[in-house]
Write an enzyme that holds these catalytic residues in place. Structure first.
Site, PDB file in Angstrom:
ATOM      1  N   LYS A   6      38.155  33.310  44.216  1.00 51.63           N
ATOM      2  CA  LYS A   6      37.259  32.491  45.029  1.00 51.63           C
ATOM      3  C   LYS A   6      36.807  31.290  44.210  1.00 51.63           C
ATOM      4  CE  LYS A   6      33.248  33.571  42.760  1.00 51.63           C
ATOM      5  NZ  LYS A   6      32.511  32.594  41.925  1.00 51.63           N
ATOM      6  N   VAL A  96      40.224  35.488  33.316  1.00 49.81           N
ATOM      7  CA  VAL A  96      39.016  36.293  33.099  1.00 49.81           C
ATOM      8  C   VAL A  96      37.893  35.406  32.572  1.00 49.81           C
ATOM      9  CG1 VAL A  96      38.075  38.257  31.809  1.00 49.81           C
ATOM     10  CG2 VAL A  96      40.431  38.332  32.650  1.00 49.81           C
ATOM     11  N   ALA A  98      36.093  33.199  34.108  1.00 50.19           N
ATOM     12  CA  ALA A  98      36.444  31.838  34.506  1.00 50.19           C
ATOM     13  C   ALA A  98      35.717  31.379  35.766  1.00 50.19           C
ATOM     14  CB  ALA A  98      37.952  31.731  34.710  1.00 50.19           C
ATOM     15  N   GLY A 101      35.714  35.081  40.156  1.00 44.35           N
ATOM     16  CA  GLY A 101      35.431  36.353  40.825  1.00 44.35           C
ATOM     17  C   GLY A 101      36.538  37.377  40.747  1.00 44.35           C
ATOM     18  N   GLY A 103      37.166  40.065  38.846  1.00 42.32           N
ATOM     19  CA  GLY A 103      36.756  41.464  38.797  1.00 42.32           C
ATOM     20  C   GLY A 103      36.190  41.947  40.116  1.00 42.32           C
ATOM     21  N   ASP A 137      29.357  39.678  44.017  1.00 44.22           N
ATOM     22  CA  ASP A 137      30.331  38.862  44.757  1.00 44.22           C
ATOM     23  C   ASP A 137      31.273  39.686  45.632  1.00 44.22           C
ATOM     24  OD1 ASP A 137      29.285  36.690  43.461  1.00 44.22           O
ATOM     25  OD2 ASP A 137      30.926  36.480  42.027  1.00 44.22           O
TER      26      ASP A 137
END
Length: 255
Positions: A6, A96, A98, A101, A103, A137
Site C-alpha cells: 500500500k 521491509v 519501507a 505495509g 507485514g 494497517d
C-alpha cells in the site's frame, strides 16, 4: 495468494487514543504491482515445528505467527491438523521497513487464506476485529479496496472513489523504524485540531488532486521526523518526493 503493498497519499496525525496510540487520518491506495506471495506447501517429513513458515527472509516474531496464535485460541484443532501436513511458504518481495505495509498485508492474506482453506466462515467485520489485536494497517488489506480513507488507529476504513495517477517509485536502501519515526514526531508540538481540519479537506480530494496541489511535508506529518532521524532521506524531501508511511519508500507522479 498475493499480498499487495500500500501507499499513503496523505498521513495526518490527529491525537492519541486511551492507550496512547496515535490517531490518524490517511488515504491508502493498493499497489498491485508490488506484492508478496503466500501459499501452502507440503510439509517436509523431518520438520518438527507445529507451524512452519518457509521464507526468503528471517521470520522470527513475524506477525503471521502472532496471527496463527490468535486464531488457534478458537480453531486450534483445525490449524493443527492443517499444519501437520502443510507449511506456509512466504515469498517476500515488498521492501521491509519501507512504509509499504508488507507485514500487515502478509498478515491479512494469511487470515484470508485460513478463512478460505479451513472454511471458517468469518465475515469481513469478524476478520477486522481479529486484525485490530494484531496491527493497525491490516484492516485495509482485508477490505480489498483499491483506495480508502483510513482513520482511528487504522481500523476505520471508508472506500473512496479515486483518480490515481501513475506513480514512479524509489526504494532507498534505508531501513526506517516506524516506532523511532513516531517518537521523533512526538518531540515536536503539533496542533492536532489543525491537522484534523486539514485531513477533512484532504479526504474529499482525489489522489491526483492531492499530489498536484500540496507539498510533501503538508501531506505526510512523518516526512520531517523521518528525514531528521535518517539524514539520507533529506534529499528526497528537498527534491519534492512524497513519502509513504514512515518511510523509506518515496514516489513522484509519473509525468
Amino acid at each position: 495468494m498475493k499480498a499487495y503493498a500500500k501507499a499513503n497519499i496523505f498521513l495526518k496525525l490527529t491525537g492519541f487514543d486511551s492507550r496512547k496510540y496515535h490517531l490518524l487520518e490517511s488515504r491508502f491506495i493498493l499497489l498491485k504491482d508490488v506484492f508478496d506471495e503466500l501459499e501452502l506447501v507440503d510439509k517436509e517429513s523431518d520438520s518438527k515445528k507445529e507451524f512452519e513458515i518457509i521464507s526468503n527472509f528471517k521470520c522470527e516474531n513475524n506477525i503471521i505467527q502472532k496471527a496463527y496464535l490468535l486464531l488457534s485460541r478458537r480453531y486450534n484443532n483445525e490449524l493443527k491438523e492443517l499444519f501437520s501436513k502443510k507449511s506456509l511458504k512466504l515469498t517476500k518481495n515488498i521492501p521491509v521497513c519501507a512504509g509499504l505495509g508488507g507485514g500487515s498485508s502478509d498478515c491479512a492474506s494469511f487470515l484470508l487464506l485460513m478463512n478460505e482453506t479451513l472454511n471458517l466462515k468469518l465475515n469481513l467485520q469478524e476478520l477486522i476485529n481479529l486484525s485490530i489485536q494484531l496491527g493497525s494497517d491490516i484492516a485495509f488489506f482485508l477490505s480489498g479496496f483499491n483506495s480508502a480513507n483510513v482513520s482511528g488507529c487504522g481500523e476505520i476504513i471508508e472506500e473512496f472513489e479515486d483518480d490515481i495517477p501513475t506513480l514512479k517509485w524509489t526504494f532507498p536502501q534505508i531501513s526506517c523504524q516506524t516506532k523511532a519515526v513516531y517518537d521523533e514526531f512526538d518531540r515536536e508540538i503539533f496542533d492536532f485540531q489543525k491537522n484534523n481540519n486539514q485531513a477533512q479537506i484532504y479526504k474529499k480530494l482525489s489522489t491526483k488532486e492531492l499530489l498536484q496541489n500540496f507539498k510533501n511535508k503538508e501531506l505526510n506529518d512523518l516526512f520531517t521526523p523521518c528525514a531528521t532521524l535518517y539524514p539520507k532521506m533529506k534529499s528526497y524531501l528537498q527534491e519534492d518526493f512524497f513519502l509513504s508511511g514512515s518511510g523509506s519508500s518515496v514516489f513522484k507522479v509519473d509525468r
